[in-house]
Design a protein around this motif. Sequence first.
Motif, PDB file in Angstrom:
ATOM      1  N   LYS A  22       0.834  -1.206   0.000  1.00  0.00           N
ATOM      2  CA  LYS A  22       0.000   0.000   0.000  1.00  0.00           C
ATOM      3  C   LYS A  22       0.872   1.262   0.000  1.00  0.00           C
ATOM      4  CE  LYS A  22      -2.763   0.943   3.706  1.00  0.00           C
ATOM      5  NZ  LYS A  22      -2.529   2.294   4.252  1.00  0.00           N
ATOM      6  N   GLY A 100      -5.100   8.059   5.393  1.00  0.00           N
ATOM      7  CA  GLY A 100      -4.165   8.994   6.012  1.00  0.00           C
ATOM      8  C   GLY A 100      -2.974   9.272   5.104  1.00  0.00           C
ATOM      9  N   GLN A 175       4.487   9.295   7.326  1.00  0.00           N
ATOM     10  CA  GLN A 175       3.606  10.162   6.529  1.00  0.00           C
ATOM     11  C   GLN A 175       4.023  11.615   6.686  1.00  0.00           C
ATOM     12  OE1 GLN A 175      -0.409   9.174   7.683  1.00  0.00           O
ATOM     13  NE2 GLN A 175      -0.288   7.131   6.769  1.00  0.00           N
ATOM     14  N   LYS A 347      -5.184   6.016  14.548  1.00  0.00           N
ATOM     15  CA  LYS A 347      -5.300   5.382  13.232  1.00  0.00           C
ATOM     16  C   LYS A 347      -6.776   5.411  12.799  1.00  0.00           C
ATOM     17  CE  LYS A 347      -0.938   4.381  12.828  1.00  0.00           C
ATOM     18  NZ  LYS A 347      -0.105   5.079  11.857  1.00  0.00           N
ATOM     19  N   ARG A 351      -6.979   1.926  17.844  1.00  0.00           N
ATOM     20  CA  ARG A 351      -6.711   0.483  17.705  1.00  0.00           C
ATOM     21  C   ARG A 351      -6.377  -0.183  19.040  1.00  0.00           C
ATOM     22  NH1 ARG A 351      -3.571   0.512  11.789  1.00  0.00           N
ATOM     23  NH2 ARG A 351      -5.512   0.674  10.597  1.00  0.00           N
ATOM     24  N   HIS A 392     -10.054  -1.634   8.646  1.00  0.00           N
ATOM     25  CA  HIS A 392      -9.681  -2.840   7.898  1.00  0.00           C
ATOM     26  C   HIS A 392      -8.768  -3.775   8.686  1.00  0.00           C
ATOM     27  CE1 HIS A 392      -5.876  -0.611   6.386  1.00  0.00           C
ATOM     28  NE2 HIS A 392      -6.542   0.256   7.111  1.00  0.00           N
ATOM     29  N   ARG A 393      -7.812  -3.205   9.421  1.00  0.00           N
ATOM     30  CA  ARG A 393      -6.852  -4.090  10.120  1.00  0.00           C
ATOM     31  C   ARG A 393      -7.526  -4.801  11.296  1.00  0.00           C
ATOM     32  NH1 ARG A 393      -2.738  -3.607   6.638  1.00  0.00           N
ATOM     33  NH2 ARG A 393      -2.199  -1.470   6.104  1.00  0.00           N
TER      34      ARG A 393
END
Length: 460
Positions: A22, A100, A175, A347, A351, A392-393
């Motif tokens: 990704k 992000g 990032q 995130k 998380r 998603h994770r």
Amino acid sequence: MASLTSKKLKSIPAEITVPGDKSISHRSAMFAGLAKGTTIIDGFLPSEDCLCTVHAMQALGATMEPLEEVEGVGLVKLAITGNGMKLKAPEKPVDCGNSGTTIRLLSGILAGQDFKTELFGDASLSKRPMKRVADPLGQMGAKITGQGEKICAPLTIEGSALKSIYYKLPVASAQVKSAILLAGLYAAGKTTVVEPVATRNHTERLFSHFGIKWLREDDCVSVYGGQEPKANDITVPGDISSAAFWMVAAAASPGSQITLKNVGLNPTRTGIITVLLRMGAQVTNSETHSEGEPRGNITVRGGDLNATVIGGAEIPNVIDELPILAVAAALARGKTLIRDASELRVKETDRIAAVASNLRLMGVTVTEHPDGMEIEGGAKLHGATLPCYGDHRIAMAFLVAGMFAEGTTTLEGAECISTSYPGFERHLDLFLNGDAGARPIPVVSSVPQPLVDKMNRDKS
Ligand SMILES: O=C(O)C1=C[C@@H](OP(=O)(O)O)[C@@H](O)[C@H](O)C1
Ligand SMILES: C=C(OP(=O)(O)O)C(=O)O
């Protein structure tokens, strides 16, 4: 809302090839869109996040031609043609979806344009802190405004003639580092980012691939302004963050073995191998290609896992793997401590809270800390109906947890998996139902018209 169900695993497939990385797919699309000429990107990850980046680059003047599609996965080969570093003002606000990486790296690029852009995202992205990019880019001369103290999206970015900076990152973030280095290409002189802890270096490696000179001295990464990327075809390796789910499934199954083919082995991303080795799994990798982004096969042999401590400089290297490593911890003997990971709270969801809550719903004892958690391994897991929190994770980690639980485990809202792993369900099926139902995945080399239309939608 789509839900996905998991149950006791039937068998571990001998081999899996996960889709493209990704982080590298995002950056390849951005760099290709900033270069004059055409770059062919092969092994591209056609996830929702990376498609947002492609659409954004199209809205900013690049063109995209789809070249190859894999059924059930999407567009894996495409050509992007850019017109250089000076982009075209988009006709409408740019949608960064759930990503992000898209919003933060694009902010760096847009800081150097001579127009104003609005960037927005979904509900989750709109809660994530953008002050971390707004501050340094503001110091360079761009005017960035957003919502509230954390400067959340929607953002307005008014680019200008930038000046270079020497910037110490307050948080270890690839990032933020990348946003500043990209803006540095538009600034006069040398822009330097000091990292408190080394983070993934895909931007730097792609700088080299696209002919941009940069330097690393100790904990500093620098780039000189006035350079322009040169179009250069690229093949993206598989994503180790996606491979991680199957690595843990095999690691926690004594006697089993799996090989993940053609996975990125950049040392700033392979922390999961080190952690699983420490926990007692046997993991080997054979690098088949070491230039640019190293890649190769990873083989995991399962064993009885033991608890470990994950923290310090290791955290950025496993940041996206911590949800599935927490599942591994629940399956291990002893108490695992994850610390120094407060970044997990900002995130796609918090998380730490999401993992702790879902593990508890499956029968695990977890103590939450501000920067991590303690997980008591070895309890018998029971199936449960669990939320994904739009993350998603979390969805994928708990579908793997369900393979080790009594009864069935259902993840509600599992469509969010398309953020990073199109084709996940087909791979999950190999673990739950064995090879029997699996069909070979056909490659369609001429891309169907509806997909071409969809990909070009944002150009108008
Ligand atoms: O640079 C990147 O491609 C990424 C960096 C990490 O985020 P941070 O920079 O916020 O740590 C990671 O969690 C994200 O999935 C991708
Ligand atoms: C945090 C992630 O991505 P992003 O920051 O790009 O949304 C992720 O993929 O786990």
